[in-house]
Design an enzyme around this catalytic site. Structure first.
Site, short mmCIF file in Angstrom:
data_model
loop_
_atom_site.label_atom_id
_atom_site.label_comp_id
_atom_site.label_asym_id
_atom_site.label_seq_id
_atom_site.Cartn_x
_atom_site.Cartn_y
_atom_site.Cartn_z
N ASP A 9 -18.87 4.10 4.50
CA ASP A 9 -17.81 4.93 3.92
C ASP A 9 -17.75 6.24 4.70
OD1 ASP A 9 -16.28 6.67 2.37
OD2 ASP A 9 -17.05 5.88 0.48
N ASN A 24 -0.89 10.31 7.20
CA ASN A 24 0.52 10.04 7.51
C ASN A 24 1.17 11.35 7.94
OD1 ASN A 24 1.42 11.42 5.10
ND2 ASN A 24 0.68 9.63 3.99
N GLY A 32 -5.71 4.39 1.07
CA GLY A 32 -6.74 4.04 2.04
C GLY A 32 -7.73 5.16 2.28
N VAL A 33 -8.07 5.34 3.54
CA VAL A 33 -9.09 6.34 3.88
C VAL A 33 -8.59 7.76 3.59
CG1 VAL A 33 -8.53 6.56 6.35
CG2 VAL A 33 -10.89 6.83 5.58
N ASP A 34 -7.31 7.99 3.72
CA ASP A 34 -6.69 9.29 3.43
C ASP A 34 -6.93 9.66 1.96
OD1 ASP A 34 -5.11 11.54 3.67
OD2 ASP A 34 -3.23 10.47 3.98
N THR A 118 -5.19 0.26 11.19
CA THR A 118 -5.38 -1.18 10.91
C THR A 118 -5.36 -1.51 9.41
OG1 THR A 118 -7.81 -1.08 10.90
CG2 THR A 118 -6.73 -1.51 13.02
N TYR A 121 -0.98 0.50 7.94
CA TYR A 121 -0.08 0.52 9.10
C TYR A 121 -0.10 -0.79 9.91
CZ TYR A 121 1.18 5.46 8.44
OH TYR A 121 1.68 6.65 7.96
P1 ADP Z 1 -3.67 3.36 8.27
O1 ADP Z 1 -2.53 3.83 7.38
O2 ADP Z 1 -3.83 4.24 9.51
O3 ADP Z 1 -3.59 1.91 8.57
P2 ADP Z 1 -5.71 2.96 6.17
O4 ADP Z 1 -6.47 4.03 5.46
O5 ADP Z 1 -4.75 2.15 5.37
O6 ADP Z 1 -5.00 3.70 7.43
O7 ADP Z 1 -6.73 1.97 6.86
C1 ADP Z 1 -7.47 2.28 7.99
C2 ADP Z 1 -8.86 1.67 7.88
O8 ADP Z 1 -9.68 2.51 7.04
C3 ADP Z 1 -8.92 0.28 7.26
O9 ADP Z 1 -9.84 -0.52 8.00
C4 ADP Z 1 -9.48 0.56 5.85
O10 ADP Z 1 -10.21 -0.56 5.35
C5 ADP Z 1 -10.42 1.69 6.17
N1 ADP Z 1 -10.92 2.51 5.05
C6 ADP Z 1 -10.42 2.70 3.81
N2 ADP Z 1 -11.21 3.54 3.11
C7 ADP Z 1 -12.24 3.90 3.92
C8 ADP Z 1 -13.40 4.73 3.79
N3 ADP Z 1 -13.66 5.39 2.66
N4 ADP Z 1 -14.24 4.86 4.87
C9 ADP Z 1 -13.98 4.21 6.02
N5 ADP Z 1 -12.90 3.42 6.21
C10 ADP Z 1 -12.05 3.26 5.17
#
Ligand code: ADP
Length: 172
Positions: A9, A24, A32-34, A118, A121
């Site tokens: 994480d 974004n 997601g990660v954001d 990935t 997006y």
């Molecule tokens: P994007 O919109 O750029 O595709 P996302 O957040 O939807 O960004 O996904 C990008 C990657 O981050 C994916 O592989 C997702 O599984 C991963 N992800 C989501 N939450 C976390 C986290 N807390 N730590 C690391 N990676 C994460």
């Protein structure tokens, strides 16, 4: 050159100076990660992001990290996958380059990246992993040879793709 990959994480990386947010263009939070980064950092992060007037695809902007265990967040905006004919590969590489350039300009010694583009997006994973590893290597060689880079991948499938990309890069 120091590039490592771990499964985990991104919001729990206490031993890096900066983590990269796959944001974004509004920089006003998302899923997601954001979403995970904003939840862990607290509302002060969103308040600082509101002052930045968004971010263009491929560019990067720096903020504090507030309640996160690192010191800075580097926000970058990956391309939305549209079939590959819309400059997606160049824009994805540019994200990694912009983040590394910003880290080097601010004397940041260590940066952890997620797999940009990935998730929501929908960038094809194998291609994105190869671009990520290649762009990081090139940018480090150009402007930050001492930087420590870590990819923090959330699931096995993503971790395996980056493992393969790093292994094939090392064979070159
Ligand atoms: P994007 O919109 O750029 O595709 P996302 O957040 O939807 O960004 O996904 C990008 C990657 O981050 C994916 O592989 C997702 O599984 C991963 N992800 C989501 N939450 C976390 C986290 N807390 N730590 C690391 N990676 C994460």
């Amino acid at each position: 050159m120091s590039i490592e990959i771990v499964k985990g994480d991104l919001t729990r990386q206490g031993d890096v100076e900066a983590i990269v947010n796959a944001a974004n263009r509004s920089l006003l939070g998302g899923g997601g990660v954001d979403g995970a980064i904003h939840r862990a950092a607290g509302p002060e992060l969103l308040a600082e992001c509101r002052t930045l007037n968004g971010c263009a695809t491929g560019e990067a902007k720096l903020t504090g990290a507030y309640r996160l265990p690192c010191r800075y967040v580097i926000h970058t905006v990956g391309p939305i996958w549209q079939g590959g004919g819309h400059g997606e590969a160049e824009l994805l590489a540019k994200c990694y380059q912009s983040c590394i350039r910003l880290a080097s300009e601010h004397g940041i010694p260590s940066v952890a990246f997620p797999s940009i583009s990935t998730g929501a997006y929908r960038y094809p994973l194998e291609q994105a992993a190869a671009i990520a590893v290649g762009a990081v290597k090139d940018a480090m060689a150009q402007c930050a040879p001492e930087l420590k880079v870590r990819f923090v991948l959330f699931d096995d499938r993503t971790y395996d793709a980056y493992r393969r990309a790093l292994d094939s890069c090392r064979k070159d």
